[in-house]
Design a protein around this motif. Structure first.
Motif, PDB file in Angstrom:
ATOM      1  N   GLY A   1       0.833  -1.100   0.033  1.00 56.52           N
ATOM      2  CA  GLY A   1      -0.006   0.060  -0.071  1.00 56.52           C
ATOM      3  C   GLY A   1       0.875   1.377  -0.159  1.00 56.52           C
ATOM      4  N   ASP A   2       0.599   2.145   0.937  1.00 56.43           N
ATOM      5  CA  ASP A   2       1.601   3.263   1.141  1.00 56.43           C
ATOM      6  C   ASP A   2       2.879   3.076   1.855  1.00 56.43           C
ATOM      7  OD1 ASP A   2      -0.376   4.614  -0.640  1.00 56.43           O
ATOM      8  OD2 ASP A   2      -1.426   5.221   1.091  1.00 56.43           O
ATOM      9  N   ALA A   3       2.754   1.949   2.520  1.00 61.73           N
ATOM     10  CA  ALA A   3       3.983   1.880   3.565  1.00 61.73           C
ATOM     11  C   ALA A   3       5.124   1.214   2.884  1.00 61.73           C
ATOM     12  CB  ALA A   3       3.446   0.884   4.753  1.00 61.73           C
ATOM     13  N   SER A   4       6.310   1.628   3.345  1.00 61.31           N
ATOM     14  CA  SER A   4       7.478   0.747   3.034  1.00 61.31           C
ATOM     15  C   SER A   4       8.066  -0.101   4.209  1.00 61.31           C
ATOM     16  CB  SER A   4       8.611   1.987   2.659  1.00 61.31           C
ATOM     17  OG  SER A   4       9.708   1.471   2.558  1.00 61.31           O
ATOM     18  N   VAL A   5       8.282  -1.402   3.973  1.00 60.06           N
ATOM     19  CA  VAL A   5       8.851  -2.269   4.784  1.00 60.06           C
ATOM     20  C   VAL A   5      10.391  -2.717   4.175  1.00 60.06           C
ATOM     21  CG1 VAL A   5       8.835  -4.423   6.117  1.00 60.06           C
ATOM     22  CG2 VAL A   5       6.580  -2.775   5.648  1.00 60.06           C
ATOM     23  N   MET A   6      11.394  -2.606   5.020  1.00 60.49           N
ATOM     24  CA  MET A   6      12.606  -2.937   4.587  1.00 60.49           C
ATOM     25  C   MET A   6      13.021  -4.456   5.318  1.00 60.49           C
ATOM     26  SD  MET A   6      15.145   0.319   4.903  1.00 60.49           S
ATOM     27  CE  MET A   6      14.256   1.586   5.726  1.00 60.49           C
ATOM     28  N   ALA A   7      13.696  -5.199   4.602  1.00 64.44           N
ATOM     29  CA  ALA A   7      13.966  -6.588   5.057  1.00 64.44           C
ATOM     30  C   ALA A   7      15.423  -7.300   4.399  1.00 64.44           C
ATOM     31  CB  ALA A   7      12.929  -7.489   4.262  1.00 64.44           C
ATOM     32  N   SER A   8      15.725  -8.111   5.080  1.00 67.04           N
ATOM     33  CA  SER A   8      17.166  -8.681   4.779  1.00 67.04           C
ATOM     34  C   SER A   8      17.048 -10.054   5.246  1.00 67.04           C
ATOM     35  CB  SER A   8      18.334  -7.741   5.566  1.00 67.04           C
ATOM     36  OG  SER A   8      19.436  -8.247   5.681  1.00 67.04           O
ATOM     37  N   ASP A   9      18.284 -10.678   5.190  1.00 66.83           N
ATOM     38  CA  ASP A   9      18.538 -11.995   5.475  1.00 66.83           C
ATOM     39  C   ASP A   9      19.406 -11.973   6.806  1.00 66.83           C
ATOM     40  OD1 ASP A   9      17.302 -14.204   3.968  1.00 66.83           O
ATOM     41  OD2 ASP A   9      18.646 -13.707   2.411  1.00 66.83           O
ATOM     42  N   GLY A  10      19.807 -10.729   7.020  1.00 67.94           N
ATOM     43  CA  GLY A  10      20.710 -10.351   8.283  1.00 67.94           C
ATOM     44  C   GLY A  10      21.755 -11.277   8.529  1.00 67.94           C
ATOM     45  N   GLY A  11      22.067 -12.096   9.441  1.00 66.52           N
ATOM     46  CA  GLY A  11      23.137 -12.790   9.392  1.00 66.52           C
ATOM     47  C   GLY A  11      22.996 -14.275   9.025  1.00 66.52           C
ATOM     48  N   CYS A  12      22.082 -14.577   8.802  1.00 64.11           N
ATOM     49  CA  CYS A  12      21.722 -15.902   8.096  1.00 64.11           C
ATOM     50  C   CYS A  12      21.881 -17.132   8.786  1.00 64.11           C
ATOM     51  CB  CYS A  12      22.693 -16.195   6.625  1.00 64.11           C
ATOM     52  SG  CYS A  12      22.477 -14.842   5.353  1.00 64.11           S
ATOM     53  N   THR A  13      21.371 -16.808   9.890  1.00 67.07           N
ATOM     54  CA  THR A  13      21.409 -17.651  11.237  1.00 67.07           C
ATOM     55  C   THR A  13      20.364 -18.777  11.168  1.00 67.07           C
ATOM     56  OG1 THR A  13      20.032 -16.565  12.742  1.00 67.07           O
ATOM     57  CG2 THR A  13      22.390 -16.156  12.698  1.00 67.07           C
ATOM     58  N   GLU A  14      19.324 -18.482  10.289  1.00 66.32           N
ATOM     59  CA  GLU A  14      18.212 -19.550  10.266  1.00 66.32           C
ATOM     60  C   GLU A  14      17.446 -19.391  11.516  1.00 66.32           C
ATOM     61  OE1 GLU A  14      17.403 -21.480   7.337  1.00 66.32           O
ATOM     62  OE2 GLU A  14      19.150 -20.574   6.673  1.00 66.32           O
ATOM     63  N   ALA A  15      17.604 -18.627  12.608  1.00 68.03           N
ATOM     64  CA  ALA A  15      17.063 -18.650  13.943  1.00 68.03           C
ATOM     65  C   ALA A  15      16.087 -17.321  13.755  1.00 68.03           C
ATOM     66  CB  ALA A  15      17.936 -18.503  14.700  1.00 68.03           C
ATOM     67  N   THR A  16      15.278 -17.107  12.895  1.00 67.85           N
ATOM     68  CA  THR A  16      14.385 -15.857  13.010  1.00 67.85           C
ATOM     69  C   THR A  16      13.200 -15.667  14.044  1.00 67.85           C
ATOM     70  OG1 THR A  16      14.326 -15.997  10.620  1.00 67.85           O
ATOM     71  CG2 THR A  16      12.554 -14.599  11.543  1.00 67.85           C
ATOM     72  N   ARG A  17      13.356 -14.751  14.889  1.00 63.73           N
ATOM     73  CA  ARG A  17      12.621 -14.386  16.035  1.00 63.73           C
ATOM     74  C   ARG A  17      11.747 -13.093  15.924  1.00 63.73           C
ATOM     75  NH1 ARG A  17      16.920 -17.020  17.969  1.00 63.73           N
ATOM     76  NH2 ARG A  17      16.693 -19.083  18.882  1.00 63.73           N
ATOM     77  N   PHE A  18      10.544 -13.186  15.698  1.00 63.75           N
ATOM     78  CA  PHE A  18      10.065 -11.900  15.864  1.00 63.75           C
ATOM     79  C   PHE A  18       8.885 -11.892  16.870  1.00 63.75           C
ATOM     80  CE2 PHE A  18      10.750 -12.522  11.151  1.00 63.75           C
ATOM     81  CZ  PHE A  18      11.435 -11.452  10.820  1.00 63.75           C
ATOM     82  N   ALA A  19       9.483 -11.019  18.019  1.00 60.26           N
ATOM     83  CA  ALA A  19       8.750 -10.933  19.147  1.00 60.26           C
ATOM     84  C   ALA A  19       8.584  -9.466  19.551  1.00 60.26           C
ATOM     85  CB  ALA A  19       9.226 -11.635  20.140  1.00 60.26           C
ATOM     86  N   GLY A  20       7.175  -9.180  20.387  1.00 62.47           N
ATOM     87  CA  GLY A  20       7.088  -7.755  20.918  1.00 62.47           C
ATOM     88  C   GLY A  20       6.606  -6.777  19.905  1.00 62.47           C
TER      89      GLY A  20
END
Length: 134
Positions: free
Chosen positions: A59-78
């Motif tokens: 929509g009108d929002a921009s969200v950035m993203a990355s593979d980061g450290g490629c640790t396979e340990a994604t945690r989205f909390a809070g």
């Protein structure tokens, strides 16, 4: 001073971008792999093809993203991403798409603050709150 979410998918960023393109109609407006970095590889060994930085428009929002450290340990909390949509049918459609392989937390329903509101955690662990403005 805009604040933009930056999500780190730890090795699954390209998969996530494709998922959000299909589920939400996200448009990928930028994508840089670790191998494209003119200053040299900043990622861990073997991450040359992983996403160093991406930006998508929802929509009108921009969200950035990355593979980061490629640790396979994604945690989205809070936190969660709140999206206000045009109508109830659009809430239901996006909710169903995000719930595929994910976890519905609150199916879309009428609340005191919205004619349609639902909460879902997608297959990557990102919480989405979808609603129609009340």
């Amino acid at each position: 001073m805009p604040i933009q979410p930056y999500l780190f998918f730890e090795g699954r960023c390209e998969e996530a971008l494709g998922f959000y393109r299909d589920a939400l109609g996200a448009e990928i407006v930028a994508l840089m792999r670790f191998r494209d970095n003119p200053d040299g590889l900043y990622g861990p060994p073997g991450s040359e093809e992983k996403v160093m930085h991406a930006e998508m428009r929802i929509g009108d929002a921009s969200v950035m993203a990355s593979d980061g450290g490629c640790t396979e340990a994604t945690r989205f909390a809070g936190f969660g991403l709140a999206v206000t949509l045009a109508d109830e049918a659009t809430v239901d459609r996006h909710f169903a798409a995000l719930a595929e392989g994910g976890e519905p937390r609150m199916p879309p329903e009428k609340t005191f603050f919205s004619p349609r509101f639902g909460v879902v955690v997608d297959r990557f662990g990102v919480q989405w709150m979808l609603m129609v403005a009340g």
